[in-house]
Design an enzyme around this catalytic site. Structure first.
Site, PDB file in Angstrom:
ATOM      1  N   ARG B 102       2.719  -5.322   3.476  1.00  0.00           N
ATOM      2  CA  ARG B 102       3.178  -4.392   3.187  1.00  0.00           C
ATOM      3  C   ARG B 102       3.301  -3.211   3.236  1.00  0.00           C
ATOM      4  O   ARG B 102       4.323  -1.960   2.799  1.00  0.00           O
ATOM      5  CB  ARG B 102       1.616  -4.290   1.693  1.00  0.00           C
ATOM      6  CG  ARG B 102       2.406  -5.277   0.451  1.00  0.00           C
ATOM      7  CD  ARG B 102       1.957  -4.962  -0.568  1.00  0.00           C
ATOM      8  NE  ARG B 102       0.627  -4.867  -0.985  1.00  0.00           N
ATOM      9  CZ  ARG B 102      -0.163  -5.722  -1.173  1.00  0.00           C
ATOM     10  NH1 ARG B 102      -0.257  -6.974  -1.258  1.00  0.00           N
ATOM     11  NH2 ARG B 102      -1.609  -5.199  -0.979  1.00  0.00           N
ATOM     12  N   GLY B 103       2.336  -2.485   4.474  1.00  0.00           N
ATOM     13  CA  GLY B 103       2.538  -1.353   5.433  1.00  0.00           C
ATOM     14  C   GLY B 103       2.543  -0.715   4.353  1.00  0.00           C
ATOM     15  O   GLY B 103       0.946  -0.221   3.537  1.00  0.00           O
ATOM     16  N   CYS B 104       3.497   0.674   3.980  1.00  0.00           N
ATOM     17  CA  CYS B 104       2.973   1.927   3.315  1.00  0.00           C
ATOM     18  C   CYS B 104       3.911   2.240   3.038  1.00  0.00           C
ATOM     19  O   CYS B 104       4.767   2.524   3.180  1.00  0.00           O
ATOM     20  CB  CYS B 104       1.915   2.695   4.829  1.00  0.00           C
ATOM     21  SG  CYS B 104       0.687   2.177   4.999  1.00  0.00           S
ATOM     22  N   ILE B 105       3.614   2.898   1.881  1.00  0.00           N
ATOM     23  CA  ILE B 105       5.015   3.770   0.759  1.00  0.00           C
ATOM     24  C   ILE B 105       4.995   5.525   1.268  1.00  0.00           C
ATOM     25  O   ILE B 105       3.870   6.087   1.185  1.00  0.00           O
ATOM     26  CB  ILE B 105       4.936   2.724  -0.533  1.00  0.00           C
ATOM     27  CG1 ILE B 105       4.811   1.531  -0.114  1.00  0.00           C
ATOM     28  CG2 ILE B 105       5.240   3.897  -1.689  1.00  0.00           C
ATOM     29  CD1 ILE B 105       4.356   1.217  -1.912  1.00  0.00           C
TER      30      ILE B 105
END
Lengths: 411, 105
Positions: B102-105
């Site tokens: 998902r990684g980062c937002i």
């Protein structure tokens, strides 16, 4: 019995939480203690404007303590660590604070030392993510009369993911205004595969970079900032040359989180339930704002909207009730686009930013440049000090994302 | 939903090649998946990363980012880029049969 509530951090999240909790509990029902290491509360959205001379450090910094309501205890000390098992905070001055509920609101910190060549901040390498850095950059920009200007995000997460793009837009305006835009090459270098994290907004923002002649370099994972050689070098050995680099360093949680066994993740952020804001490390620990692992932007608007839910759930927890207040990931950002205009985006965990109007069909235009949004952004600083921090509601803006004015609604 | 055949077994994947059901993955599939990414043979160090990805996914429900991998997998970020040149987190996730981080937002 009086509850003991300890809040770590007196920035946006800590201050608004403390003020709201003070209103929720009489002085005989709860003691509220807030800890921070200094007395400088920075209005962080203002940092973007400092390098362009549009605001000044002294205009965006106020006393932390003075933003706290009467009846809130303020302790100025660095934090050594939190002992989760003993429900105790150990301060650097050797004193301790026991708590029934702990709220972690110490935000994110910059860790330039994790990128080769960045910790030294060479003369041609800058940032606007600190007050001192923004002031130093103002001087460098005033002296610049041509060359390659590179704006680089090292990696996510960062505070306010749109700020580096806004910096590009404002730089385009600034150099145009000074009559030297044709002598400046502006490049935006990002680890993402597009200008922004959310597809619809990324397309709009990417188009805006293009319109302004700002080059976009994507999927660039910065391994080294070489000031002497004037280049960014990625881990896969690509290079971007610069005369002046504006770098947004890696972010992490505060160092004390790493020293507190069980409190943080690998990066020092506190694992937190995205709906209730209760930490997943212990039931009597809550977290708000940039300090959490929530899959939401690290931004003041997010922190503001989380505040409602956090305060309600702290109250429920202390009353022995189920936590049923839920946060939907609502975020709302003005994006300064230069030439006296700005854009507004509004989104949550499920709904990405789309066009329309905020908060309803008649309102500020979304995902579209307008002068009204620029005025909104300027006015916001007043709301920040006088409504948001004191814990008042901003008229017409609730904590859940409105759908009324949007061109598409969540599926 | 797209599928692909690995070691003669049909598995569910996304358009960009990430497994949607990590339970369909077996260690025997890794060499073939790696070859699709232009990585062969798989060394012990590759396996160290792949096993770490699997255990992180099992524990946290998402694969780690490159930065977290560099801090916790025992392999530095520089080495990760040598092992999986075009983006360690994504490539290793595809070979390890877990969804896109998902990684980062």
């Amino acid at each position: 019995m009086s509850h003991r509530i300890v809040i770590l951090g007196a920035g946006t999240g800590g201050t608004l939480t403390a003020n709201r909790l003070r209103k929720a509990y009489g002085s005989d029902e709860a003691t509220i203690t807030v800890v921070d290491q200094d007395d400088q509360h920075v209005y962080q959205p203002g940092l973007l404007f400092v390098p362009f001379g549009l605001t000044h450090p002294e205009d965006i910094v106020r006393s932390r303590q003075r933003q706290l309501h009467k009846g809130i205890d303020y302790r100025q000390s660095p934090i050594d660590h939190v002992d989760l098992e003993a429900d105790t905070v150990h301060l650097a001055d050797g004193s301790t604070l026991g708590y029934d509920v702990l709220v972690v609101a110490t935000g994110a910190t910059l860790v330039p030392e994790e990128t080769e060549g960045l910790a030294e901040w060479p003369p041609n390498v800058h940032t606007f993510y600190t007050v001192d850095g923004a002031a130093r950059l103002e001087q460098a920009l005033a002296e610049l009369d041509g060359g390659r200007v590179v704006v680089n995000v090292v990696d996510m997460p960062i505070k306010c993911p749109v700020a580096p793009l806004e910096f590009c837009f404002l730089a385009d305006w600034f150099f145009t205004d000074r009559g030297i835009r044709d002598r400046i090459q502006l490049t935006y270098v990002t680890p993402l595969d597009a200008a922004f994290t959310k597809p619809v907004a990324a397309a709009t923002l990417g188009g805006m970079l293009d319109d302004r002649g700002i080059e976009l370099v994507t999927e660039f994972n910065t391994g080294e900032v070489d000031g002497a050689g004037g280049k960014l070098v990625s881990y896969d050995e690509r290079e971007v040359p610069f005369d002046l680099a504006v770098v947004i360093p890696l972010h992490g949680g505060q160092a004390y989180v790493g020293r507190s066994e069980g409190l943080g993740d690998e990066l020092g952020f506190v694992p937190t339930d995205p709906a209730t804001l209760q930490s997943t490390v212990k039931p009597n620990v809550f977290a708000i704002g940039d300090a959490t692992t929530l899959p939401a932007s690290k931004a003041g608007s997010v922190t503001h909207f989380e505040g409602d839910v956090l305060v309600e759930n702290v109250r429920r927890f202390l009353a022995g009730q189920d936590l049923d207040a839920t946060y939907d990931g609502h975020a709302n950002c003005f994006i300064e686009t230069g030439f006296g205009k700005a854009m507004l985006i509004d989104f949550n965990y499920d709904q990405e930013p789309v066009p329309g109007h905020f908060p309803a069909a008649v309102g500020l235009p979304l995902l579209k440049e307008s002068r009204l949004n620029h005025l909104g952004k300027l006015m916001f600083q007043w709301f920040y000090w006088h409504a948001l921090l004191p814990g008042r509601d901003i008229p017409g803006v609730g904590s859940h994302m409105p759908e009324a004015g949007k061109t598409t609604t969540p599926s | 939903m797209p599928t692909k055949t690995v070691t003669g077994v049909e598995v569910d994947v996304t358009d960009d090649g990430f497994f949607t059901n990590p339970d369909q993955w077996t260690e025997a599939m890794a060499p073939e998946l790696a070859a699709d990414e232009g990585i062969e043979p798989l060394t012990d160090q590759h396996w160290q990363v792949l096993r770490f990805m699997r255990s992180e996914y099992a524990e946290k429900g998402t694969g780690p980012t490159v930065r977290v991998l560099g801090k916790t997998s025992g392999v530095t970020v520089k080495e990760l880029y040598q092992l999986f040149p075009k983006g360690p987190a994504k490539i290793a996730a595809r070979i390890a049969g877990i969804p896109k981080p998902r990684g980062c937002i």
